[in-house]
Each structure stands twice: as structure tokens, then as C-alpha cells.
Design a protein around this motif. Structure first.
Motif, PDB file in Angstrom:
ATOM      1  N   ALA A  76      -9.880  -9.015   1.579  1.00 49.75           N
ATOM      2  CA  ALA A  76      -8.659  -9.107   0.782  1.00 49.75           C
ATOM      3  C   ALA A  76      -8.459  -7.822  -0.031  1.00 49.75           C
ATOM      4  CB  ALA A  76      -8.730 -10.316  -0.140  1.00 49.75           C
ATOM      5  N   HIS A  77      -9.572  -7.299  -0.551  1.00 45.35           N
ATOM      6  CA  HIS A  77      -9.501  -6.056  -1.344  1.00 45.35           C
ATOM      7  C   HIS A  77      -9.004  -4.896  -0.477  1.00 45.35           C
ATOM      8  CE1 HIS A  77     -10.603  -2.880  -4.148  1.00 45.35           C
ATOM      9  NE2 HIS A  77     -11.237  -2.285  -3.155  1.00 45.35           N
ATOM     10  N   GLN A  78      -9.535  -4.804   0.725  1.00 43.69           N
ATOM     11  CA  GLN A  78      -9.114  -3.711   1.611  1.00 43.69           C
ATOM     12  C   GLN A  78      -7.672  -3.880   2.061  1.00 43.69           C
ATOM     13  OE1 GLN A  78     -12.914  -3.886   3.970  1.00 43.69           O
ATOM     14  NE2 GLN A  78     -12.553  -1.685   4.106  1.00 43.69           N
ATOM     15  N   ALA A  79      -7.272  -5.144   2.277  1.00 46.55           N
ATOM     16  CA  ALA A  79      -5.888  -5.397   2.678  1.00 46.55           C
ATOM     17  C   ALA A  79      -4.938  -4.961   1.554  1.00 46.55           C
ATOM     18  CB  ALA A  79      -5.702  -6.881   2.998  1.00 46.55           C
ATOM     19  N   TYR A  80      -5.319  -5.285   0.305  1.00 52.22           N
ATOM     20  CA  TYR A  80      -4.452  -4.898  -0.816  1.00 52.22           C
ATOM     21  C   TYR A  80      -4.421  -3.372  -0.973  1.00 52.22           C
ATOM     22  CZ  TYR A  80      -2.252  -4.744  -5.372  1.00 52.22           C
ATOM     23  OH  TYR A  80      -1.385  -4.475  -6.399  1.00 52.22           O
ATOM     24  N   SER A  81      -5.574  -2.723  -0.773  1.00 52.28           N
ATOM     25  CA  SER A  81      -5.625  -1.264  -0.862  1.00 52.28           C
ATOM     26  C   SER A  81      -4.683  -0.641   0.164  1.00 52.28           C
ATOM     27  CB  SER A  81      -7.045  -0.763  -0.595  1.00 52.28           C
ATOM     28  OG  SER A  81      -7.936  -1.313  -1.528  1.00 52.28           O
ATOM     29  N   LYS A  82      -4.729  -1.181   1.378  1.00 55.16           N
ATOM     30  CA  LYS A  82      -3.879  -0.654   2.448  1.00 55.16           C
ATOM     31  C   LYS A  82      -2.404  -0.835   2.094  1.00 55.16           C
ATOM     32  CE  LYS A  82      -3.295  -0.872   7.511  1.00 55.16           C
ATOM     33  NZ  LYS A  82      -1.920  -0.414   7.402  1.00 55.16           N
ATOM     34  N   LYS A  83      -2.105  -1.997   1.548  1.00 55.46           N
ATOM     35  CA  LYS A  83      -0.716  -2.282   1.174  1.00 55.46           C
ATOM     36  C   LYS A  83      -0.240  -1.260   0.116  1.00 55.46           C
ATOM     37  CE  LYS A  83       1.885  -5.727  -1.229  1.00 55.46           C
ATOM     38  NZ  LYS A  83       1.630  -6.791  -2.203  1.00 55.46           N
ATOM     39  N   VAL A  84      -1.089  -1.029  -0.874  1.00 52.09           N
ATOM     40  CA  VAL A  84      -0.730  -0.081  -1.935  1.00 52.09           C
ATOM     41  C   VAL A  84      -0.567   1.332  -1.366  1.00 52.09           C
ATOM     42  CG1 VAL A  84      -1.611   1.097  -3.983  1.00 52.09           C
ATOM     43  CG2 VAL A  84      -1.738  -1.381  -3.831  1.00 52.09           C
ATOM     44  N   LEU A  85      -1.540   1.752  -0.549  1.00 52.09           N
ATOM     45  CA  LEU A  85      -1.487   3.113  -0.005  1.00 52.09           C
ATOM     46  C   LEU A  85      -0.275   3.283   0.917  1.00 52.09           C
ATOM     47  CD1 LEU A  85      -5.290   3.746   0.657  1.00 52.09           C
ATOM     48  CD2 LEU A  85      -3.872   4.656  -1.202  1.00 52.09           C
ATOM     49  N   ASP A  86       0.028   2.238   1.698  1.00 44.45           N
ATOM     50  CA  ASP A  86       1.183   2.313   2.600  1.00 44.45           C
ATOM     51  C   ASP A  86       2.499   2.380   1.828  1.00 44.45           C
ATOM     52  OD1 ASP A  86      -0.475   2.306   4.725  1.00 44.45           O
ATOM     53  OD2 ASP A  86      -0.140   0.216   5.316  1.00 44.45           O
ATOM     54  N   SER A  87       2.500   1.821   0.625  1.00 39.35           N
ATOM     55  CA  SER A  87       3.748   1.807  -0.153  1.00 39.35           C
ATOM     56  C   SER A  87       4.056   3.187  -0.748  1.00 39.35           C
ATOM     57  CB  SER A  87       3.654   0.775  -1.268  1.00 39.35           C
ATOM     58  OG  SER A  87       2.804   1.260  -2.285  1.00 39.35           O
ATOM     59  N   ASN A  88       3.083   4.122  -0.629  1.00 34.00           N
ATOM     60  CA  ASN A  88       3.289   5.493  -1.113  1.00 34.00           C
ATOM     61  C   ASN A  88       3.528   5.600  -2.610  1.00 34.00           C
ATOM     62  OD1 ASN A  88       2.856   7.309   0.935  1.00 34.00           O
ATOM     63  ND2 ASN A  88       4.861   6.901   1.863  1.00 34.00           N
ATOM     64  N   VAL A  89       3.051   4.618  -3.348  1.00 28.58           N
ATOM     65  CA  VAL A  89       3.214   4.678  -4.796  1.00 28.58           C
ATOM     66  C   VAL A  89       2.251   5.735  -5.367  1.00 28.58           C
ATOM     67  CG1 VAL A  89       1.535   2.840  -5.233  1.00 28.58           C
ATOM     68  CG2 VAL A  89       3.356   3.270  -6.883  1.00 28.58           C
ATOM     69  N   ILE A  90       1.163   5.990  -4.619  1.00 29.18           N
ATOM     70  CA  ILE A  90       0.179   6.966  -5.080  1.00 29.18           C
ATOM     71  C   ILE A  90       0.484   8.329  -4.471  1.00 29.18           C
ATOM     72  CG2 ILE A  90      -2.269   7.598  -5.000  1.00 29.18           C
ATOM     73  CD1 ILE A  90      -2.866   4.595  -5.173  1.00 29.18           C
ATOM     74  N   LYS A  91       0.862   9.257  -5.323  1.00 30.19           N
ATOM     75  CA  LYS A  91       1.270  10.580  -4.846  1.00 30.19           C
ATOM     76  C   LYS A  91       0.130  11.589  -4.880  1.00 30.19           C
ATOM     77  CE  LYS A  91       5.866   9.623  -4.799  1.00 30.19           C
ATOM     78  NZ  LYS A  91       5.696   8.205  -4.366  1.00 30.19           N
ATOM     79  N   GLN A  92      -0.750  11.462  -5.871  1.00 29.51           N
ATOM     80  CA  GLN A  92      -1.773  12.500  -6.065  1.00 29.51           C
ATOM     81  C   GLN A  92      -3.164  11.926  -6.225  1.00 29.51           C
ATOM     82  OE1 GLN A  92      -0.513  15.046  -9.314  1.00 29.51           O
ATOM     83  NE2 GLN A  92       0.329  16.387  -7.739  1.00 29.51           N
TER      84      GLN A  92
END
Lengths: 250, 196
Positions: free
Chosen positions: A203-219
Motif C-alpha cells: 500500500a505504501h509503494q502504491a501511494y508513493s507511485k500515485k504521488v510521484l505520477d501526479s508530478n506534485v514533486i518537482k525537486q
């Protein structure tokens, strides 16, 4: 002929003495200018140094913390009842050194602002690393944090950052993750099994992937958003961070 | 009795070299200054991460690492500005050279210990993003190159376009000054010796 020679010698001596005096005066002037510039330069460095130390001065954390809600997707809300805005989103990785810096520098300010009802904090523990050992370290810690009951979640979160392993070695081992839970007062018997079995790893990895895919993290991590806007360096400067949150609350 | 001139004449340089050397110093000053100012500027907005970057080397005890992390960015900028304007050129050159030497040692030591860190040279440092490999070798080559430029500045300050010259702070007098003195003293201490 001899007289002229003497006169010449006299004139030459006078010129020499004059030159010597000039040289001495020049020398003094030079020393004074040199000293002035040196003092100004050293003072500038000192002032900048002092300012930098002030900028990263941490607040003292209050005894109380705002209520914590661990959401089903893995995001964790820290806010007093009824506080909906402004929202402070914190994307962080338990293995990331800069996230540890953010926590040690501004963690107390973030807690205090939440207790004061000035902000709704949303933690997003994710795994940003792609290579081992950092990746599996991070996943183990992230999964374990989801096992912590909401009453001890924040204390456990702080403990994980405090115990962050070196990036070159395997760390956040499950026996440690279990005992740190006990250290911060987790008594729930289910906690140990939850950590050891790595119940929430997927579940943790799935959420990480979701966050990273959303491109909210730029740097990279940490990424701190206030009302959806990235804070950058301000997040690392407690007094500026406080001011930014208070301004956003107006 | 035969008079011969001293067998160690002053080194004769072509006028072209005399013209060019101070400009070499000026260019060296500007390159070193550019690197220092950029490096300092990128770090200065975030003292916490600057401290982190120093700590990542695991060379300095906690309190010292904090002090260095807070002080280094402003030191780099101030020294860089001094080099640009050519003030206290030799001192600024010495500080730059020492900084570069310290960076080379730090990076080499991190490399030798297998630490996996970003040098933090240009801010942000501390950790590497996923999949990124530290490029210790090129970082060392670069910093050593800048060290050599800084050493040049120490050796031949202050170069052209320097406030040191305008304020009379230049450590070496200009060649024509020396020529003046030589002329005055020429008849008293002839630079010749008797050979007989």
C-alpha cells in the motif's frame, strides 16, 4: 667643482629624505585602507553567519500536539477539529537526509502551528528512492509508520527521522522498527506483527507511485506545499515558515 | 683591468608577456570568483541544508559542522566579491585556495570511505536522487583546477582592473616604480664588479 658635488649630494639627500617620508606616509595610508577593507569584509561574513544561524533557529515544540488522523490512502492529517485551511502538504521520505533536516529545523514550528489551529498539516510519507539499500530502507520505515496508532503516530514519525540510517547501509531493520515503537509508547500488540510482516509495504509503494505520477514533486523530497504552492527554502526557515502560514490564514 | 657586468642580469621578458601576465591574473580572479559566488548563492538561502551538506562528509563534529554550514556560503560570496573587484586580492586568493584545498580533501576522503553523497558544492547537497551517481573524480579535478587559479592569484596579484591598484594596496609595486628607484641609485651602487 668640489662645491657643486657637495651641493648635488645635499640635494640628493634631501630628495631621498623626502621620498622616504612620502613612502612612510603612503605605507600608513595603505595599512589604514587595508585594515578598513579587511574589517568590513570580516564584519560582512560575521553578519551573514549570524543571520544564517538566526534563520535556522528552531522553535520549542509545545507539549501538546494537534489530533492526528491516519487516512486510508496513507496520508496523515494533523489539525485541530474544524481547521480546514490553509493546508500544509509535506511530502517526505523517512530515508531522505534533507527531510530529516526539515524535521529537525522546522518540525516543532509545524507542530506548534497545528496546535494553535493556524494550519491543517497533511503528511505524505512516500518512498522516492529507486535503488537499494535506500529504497528498501524507506519502504520498511514507511510501511511501519502506517502500523502506528494515531495517538503515537507523530512520535513514531519523529523517532524514525531521528534514527535515519546512513544511505550506504541497510537500516530501518524490522526488529529496530518494532523496538522504536515501544520506545515511543506503542503498546498495541498488533503493532509488532504489522511491522514484522510489512503489512502495508504494498500500500505504501502504491501511494508513493500515485504521488510521484501526479508530478506534485518537482525537486525531490521534501516538497512542502502551502495552499498548493511550493514553499522551497522558506520551509527550512522556522520564522519565515510561520509567517507564510499566518499570512496564508488571513 | 676589465669591467664586466654582473653575471646575473634581471630576467628579461618580452613586453608582450609583461602586458599579458596581469590580465591572466584578472581572468583567474574572475573564474575563481564566479565559482565561489554561484556556489555560495545557491546555498545561502537554506542554512539548514547547507549544514546538512557539511554533515554529509562526516568529517567535522556536530557543532563545527553547523558553524561551517552557516558560515561557508557568506564567506564564499564575500571572498568572491573581493576577487571580482580586486580588493585584498592576495588575501582573498589565499582564502579561496585554502577553501578549494579543503573541498578537494573532503571529496577525496568521502570517495575513499565510499560515502555516497553529492558534494553539495552548488547547494542542495547532502544526498543524491535515485539513480544518480556521485562524480567524485570530476569534482576533484574541477576544484583542483580552481585551486591552481587561486594559487596564481596569490602569486601574481592583483592583475588589471583591481581596486587594490587604484587604492595603492597592490602588494607588488608596478615595474616602473622599481625602474625609478634603480635610476636614482644607479651611480651610487653600480651593478658591476671588478675582475682582475
Amino acid at each position: 667643482m668640489g662645491g657643486k658635488a657637495t651641493r648635488d649630494t645635499g640635494a640628493r639627500d634631501r630628495i631621498k629624505a623626502q621620498r622616504e617620508a612620502d613612502r612612510k606616509r603612503e605605507q600608513r595610508k595603505r595599512m589604514a585602507t587595508f585594515a578598513t577593507v579587511a574589517v568590513v569584509a570580516v564584519a560582512a561574513v560575521g553578519a551573514g553567519w549570524w543571520y544564517a544561524a538566526q534563520q535556522s533557529q528552531s522553535e520549542t515544540a509545545s507539549e501538546k500536539t494537534a489530533p492526528i488522523t491516519v487516512q486510508s490512502d496513507g496520508a496523515v492529517v494533523m489539525a485541530n477539529a474544524g481547521v480546514q485551511s490553509p493546508v500544509l502538504d509535506i511530502y517526505e521520505d523517512f530515508q531522505c537526509p534533507a527531510c530529516q533536516s526539515l524535521e529537525t529545523t522546522s518540525g516543532s514550528t509545524i507542530k506548534n502551528l497545528a496546535v494553535e489551529g493556524k494550519v491543517k498539516v497533511v503528511f505524505h510519507p512516500i518512498t522516492i528512492f529507486g535503488d537499494d539499500p535506500t529504497k528498501s530502507n524507506s519502504v520498511r520505515a514507511g510501511a511501519a509508520s502506517r502500523c502506528a496508532p494515531s495517538g503515537q503516530w507523530l512520535a513514531y514519525h519523529d523517532k524514525l527521522f531521528a534514527e535515519q540510517p546512513n544511505e550506504a547501509v541497510e537500516g530501518f531493520k524490522t526488529p529496530d522498527l518494532v523496538s522504536w515503537g515501544k520506545d515511543v509508547g506503542i503498546t498495541d500488540p498488533a503493532f509488532e506483527k504489522c511491522v514484522t510482516s510489512q503489512q502495508y509495504a504494498q500500500a505504501h509503494q502504491a501511494y508513493s507511485k500515485k504521488v510521484l505520477d501526479s508530478n506534485v514533486i518537482k525537486q525531490g523530497t521534501p516538497t512542502v506545499l502551502l495552499g498548493g504552492k511550493e514553499l522551497g527554502n522558506v520551509a527550512f526557515q522556522p520564522s519565515d515558515l510561520r509567517q507564510a502560514v499566518l499570512d496564508a490564514a488571513k | 683591468m676589465v669591467l664586466v657586468t654582473s653575471d646575473q642580469p634581471a630576467p628579461v621578458r618580452s613586453p608582450w608577456v609583461n602586458m599579458a601576465l596581469p590580465w591572466v591574473t584578472t581572468v583567474a580572479r574572475l573564474v575563481v570568483a564566479g565559482v565561489l559566488i554561484v556556489a555560495g548563492w545557491l546555498k545561502i538561502g537554506n542554512p539548514a541544508l547547507s549544514v546538512r551538506a557539511v554533515e554529509a562528509y562526516e568529517l567535522l563534529p556536530g557543532q563545527v559542522a553547523t558553524a561551517v554550514g552557516h558560515g561557508l556560503p557568506i564567506l564564499e560570496i564575500v571572498v568572491g566579491v573581493l576577487l571580482v573587484v580586486g580588493l585584498l586580492t592576495r588575501a582573498a586568493g589565499v582564502v579561496s585556495a585554502l577553501l578549494m584545498l579543503a573541498f578537494v580533501i573532503g571529496i577525496a576522503s568521502a570517495w575513499a570511505r565510499g560515502l555516497r553523497i553529492d558534494c553539495g558544492c552548488f547547494g542542495g547537497g547532502g544526498q543524491l536522487a535515485a539513480g544518480q551517481e556521485p562524480e567524485y573524480f570530476w569534482e576533484i579535478v574541477r576544484d583542483f583546477g580552481i585551486f591552481l587559479l587561486a594559487a596564481w592569484v596569490v602569486w601574481r596579484p592583483p592583475g588589471r582592473l583591481a581596486l587594490d591598484s587604484a587604492l595603492g594596496l597592490a602588494p607588488d609595486r608596478e615595474p616602473y616604480d622599481r625602474y625609478d628607484d634603480d635610476e636614482l641609485d644607479a651611480d651610487e651602487a653600480p651593478d658591476t664588479k671588478e675582475n682582475g
